[in-house]
Design a protein around this motif. Structure first.
Motif, PDB file in Angstrom:
ATOM      1  N   LEU A  93      -0.387  -4.622  -7.696  1.00 57.07           N
ATOM      2  CA  LEU A  93      -1.014  -3.547  -6.925  1.00 57.07           C
ATOM      3  C   LEU A  93      -2.112  -2.851  -7.736  1.00 57.07           C
ATOM      4  O   LEU A  93      -3.192  -2.560  -7.205  1.00 57.07           O
ATOM      5  N   SER A  94      -1.834  -2.579  -9.011  1.00 62.58           N
ATOM      6  CA  SER A  94      -2.787  -1.831  -9.849  1.00 62.58           C
ATOM      7  C   SER A  94      -4.108  -2.572 -10.035  1.00 62.58           C
ATOM      8  O   SER A  94      -5.110  -1.977 -10.393  1.00 62.58           O
ATOM      9  N   SER A  95      -4.099  -3.881  -9.764  1.00 67.99           N
ATOM     10  CA  SER A  95      -5.336  -4.663  -9.909  1.00 67.99           C
ATOM     11  C   SER A  95      -6.081  -4.825  -8.581  1.00 67.99           C
ATOM     12  O   SER A  95      -7.059  -5.553  -8.500  1.00 67.99           O
ATOM     13  N   LYS A  96      -5.601  -4.135  -7.523  1.00 66.73           N
ATOM     14  CA  LYS A  96      -6.218  -4.271  -6.189  1.00 66.73           C
ATOM     15  C   LYS A  96      -6.686  -2.900  -5.693  1.00 66.73           C
ATOM     16  O   LYS A  96      -5.941  -2.173  -5.015  1.00 66.73           O
ATOM     17  N   PRO A  97      -7.914  -2.516  -6.012  1.00 63.44           N
ATOM     18  CA  PRO A  97      -8.429  -1.186  -5.625  1.00 63.44           C
ATOM     19  C   PRO A  97      -8.357  -0.915  -4.125  1.00 63.44           C
ATOM     20  O   PRO A  97      -8.080   0.206  -3.705  1.00 63.44           O
ATOM     21  N   LEU A 100      -4.833   0.008  -3.177  1.00 59.53           N
ATOM     22  CA  LEU A 100      -4.534   1.356  -3.698  1.00 59.53           C
ATOM     23  C   LEU A 100      -5.159   2.433  -2.820  1.00 59.53           C
ATOM     24  O   LEU A 100      -4.535   3.453  -2.535  1.00 59.53           O
ATOM     25  N   ALA A 101      -6.394   2.188  -2.379  1.00 55.92           N
ATOM     26  CA  ALA A 101      -7.085   3.161  -1.520  1.00 55.92           C
ATOM     27  C   ALA A 101      -6.367   3.284  -0.173  1.00 55.92           C
ATOM     28  O   ALA A 101      -6.178   4.394   0.345  1.00 55.92           O
ATOM     29  N   GLU A 102      -5.935   2.146   0.367  1.00 63.05           N
ATOM     30  CA  GLU A 102      -5.216   2.136   1.646  1.00 63.05           C
ATOM     31  C   GLU A 102      -3.883   2.881   1.503  1.00 63.05           C
ATOM     32  O   GLU A 102      -3.486   3.646   2.382  1.00 63.05           O
ATOM     33  N   LEU A 103      -3.222   2.656   0.386  1.00 63.31           N
ATOM     34  CA  LEU A 103      -1.954   3.331   0.104  1.00 63.31           C
ATOM     35  C   LEU A 103      -2.160   4.852   0.069  1.00 63.31           C
ATOM     36  O   LEU A 103      -1.383   5.609   0.659  1.00 63.31           O
ATOM     37  N   GLY A 104      -3.212   5.290  -0.592  1.00 61.16           N
ATOM     38  CA  GLY A 104      -3.536   6.722  -0.662  1.00 61.16           C
ATOM     39  C   GLY A 104      -3.765   7.318   0.721  1.00 61.16           C
ATOM     40  O   GLY A 104      -3.285   8.424   1.015  1.00 61.16           O
ATOM     41  N   ARG A 105      -4.478   6.570   1.567  1.00 63.91           N
ATOM     42  CA  ARG A 105      -4.739   7.053   2.939  1.00 63.91           C
ATOM     43  C   ARG A 105      -3.434   7.184   3.720  1.00 63.91           C
ATOM     44  O   ARG A 105      -3.230   8.152   4.461  1.00 63.91           O
ATOM     45  N   ASP A 106      -2.558   6.194   3.581  1.00 57.45           N
ATOM     46  CA  ASP A 106      -1.273   6.229   4.286  1.00 57.45           C
ATOM     47  C   ASP A 106      -0.440   7.438   3.863  1.00 57.45           C
ATOM     48  O   ASP A 106       0.165   8.113   4.694  1.00 57.45           O
ATOM     49  N   ARG A 134       2.944  -3.407   5.149  1.00 58.91           N
ATOM     50  CA  ARG A 134       1.531  -3.778   5.314  1.00 58.91           C
ATOM     51  C   ARG A 134       0.777  -3.947   3.996  1.00 58.91           C
ATOM     52  O   ARG A 134      -0.090  -4.802   3.869  1.00 58.91           O
ATOM     53  N   ILE A 135       1.102  -3.085   3.015  1.00 59.62           N
ATOM     54  CA  ILE A 135       0.287  -3.046   1.792  1.00 59.62           C
ATOM     55  C   ILE A 135       0.965  -3.737   0.606  1.00 59.62           C
ATOM     56  O   ILE A 135       0.324  -4.474  -0.140  1.00 59.62           O
ATOM     57  N   ILE A 136       2.270  -3.512   0.445  1.00 63.15           N
ATOM     58  CA  ILE A 136       2.947  -4.038  -0.743  1.00 63.15           C
ATOM     59  C   ILE A 136       3.450  -5.469  -0.536  1.00 63.15           C
ATOM     60  O   ILE A 136       3.222  -6.343  -1.384  1.00 63.15           O
ATOM     61  N   SER A 137       4.114  -5.722   0.584  1.00 58.21           N
ATOM     62  CA  SER A 137       4.692  -7.066   0.811  1.00 58.21           C
ATOM     63  C   SER A 137       3.675  -8.200   0.697  1.00 58.21           C
ATOM     64  O   SER A 137       3.969  -9.234   0.093  1.00 58.21           O
ATOM     65  N   PRO A 138       2.465  -8.045   1.262  1.00 56.58           N
ATOM     66  CA  PRO A 138       1.499  -9.159   1.180  1.00 56.58           C
ATOM     67  C   PRO A 138       0.993  -9.457  -0.235  1.00 56.58           C
ATOM     68  O   PRO A 138       0.310 -10.458  -0.443  1.00 56.58           O
TER      69      PRO A 138
END
Length: 200
Positions: A93-97, A100-106, A134-138
């Motif tokens: 996750l930390s390597s996918k900006p 991370l941005a989508e996670l912040g919005r959620d 949606r964000i972590i599993s994929p």
């Protein structure tokens, strides 16, 4: 090795314990889940204590950590797999900006909902679960949950487990931010154990 790193580990252990209880017995402790889910909202905290509202909220996590590292005690193999899986997923996750941005919005959307709803409301749990799906599993490296198939098919159990795993990712983020490294599990085991024992 410092107290913040050990607190992050205790939080991951507490997540793993609650996931185990849900997957095997369909039950969980509200007072243990609440500080974990609250940590997802602590995006501006200055330290680990603020994220979890103090070490007393992670008592069972510290206890599990001590049991895991103490020589001669029964080891919880599933707990080790869960914690290892969370740390691995967070590294991806930390390597996918974008993720991370989508996670912040959620998380911001959930904060808005909490103006009208309780943290443990089913729709809030479902929102956290949806974020995880949606964000972590994929990202790959899926965490295999061990439990009763009949329980794992129930959407309310699935949602709670995913919400907890999202909180586990939060703890893994903290672990990395405060300098946690994989080698610490090998070379700093005695220090981790000593610090964790201060909280049980």
């Amino acid at each position: 090795m410092n107290a913040n790193q050990v607190m992050a580990l205790a939080a991951m252990c507490q997540v793993a314990l609650q996931v185990q209880k849900l997957a095997k017995y369909g039950q969980s402790q509200q007072h243990e889940i609440e500080p974990l889910l609250n940590s997802l909202l602590a995006t501006d905290a200055d330290n680990a204590e603020q994220i979890y509202g103090g070490s007393r909220n992670l008592h069972s996590g510290y206890r599990a950590l001590v049991a895991q590292l103490s020589p001669g005690s029964d080891k919880n193999v599933e707990l080790v797999k869960y914690v290892g899986g969370l740390i691995q997923l967070e590294r991806i996750l930390s390597s996918k900006p974008q993720a991370l941005a989508e996670l912040g919005r959620d998380i911001d959307q959930v904060k808005n909902k909490l103006q009208h709803l309780d943290l443990l409301d089913e729709s809030i749990i479902a929102a956290f679960a949806d974020t995880y799906a949606r964000i972590i599993s994929p990202l790959g490296q899926r965490i295999q949950v061990f439990g009763q198939p009949a329980l794992l098919k129930q959407s309310s159990i699935q949602n709670r487990i995913r919400a907890l795993l999202l909180a586990g990712i939060r703890a893994a983020v903290l672990w990395r931010q405060v300098g946690g490294k994989r080698r610490h599990f090998i070379f700093a085991k005695r220090k981790i154990l000593a610090l964790a024992k201060e909280h049980i």
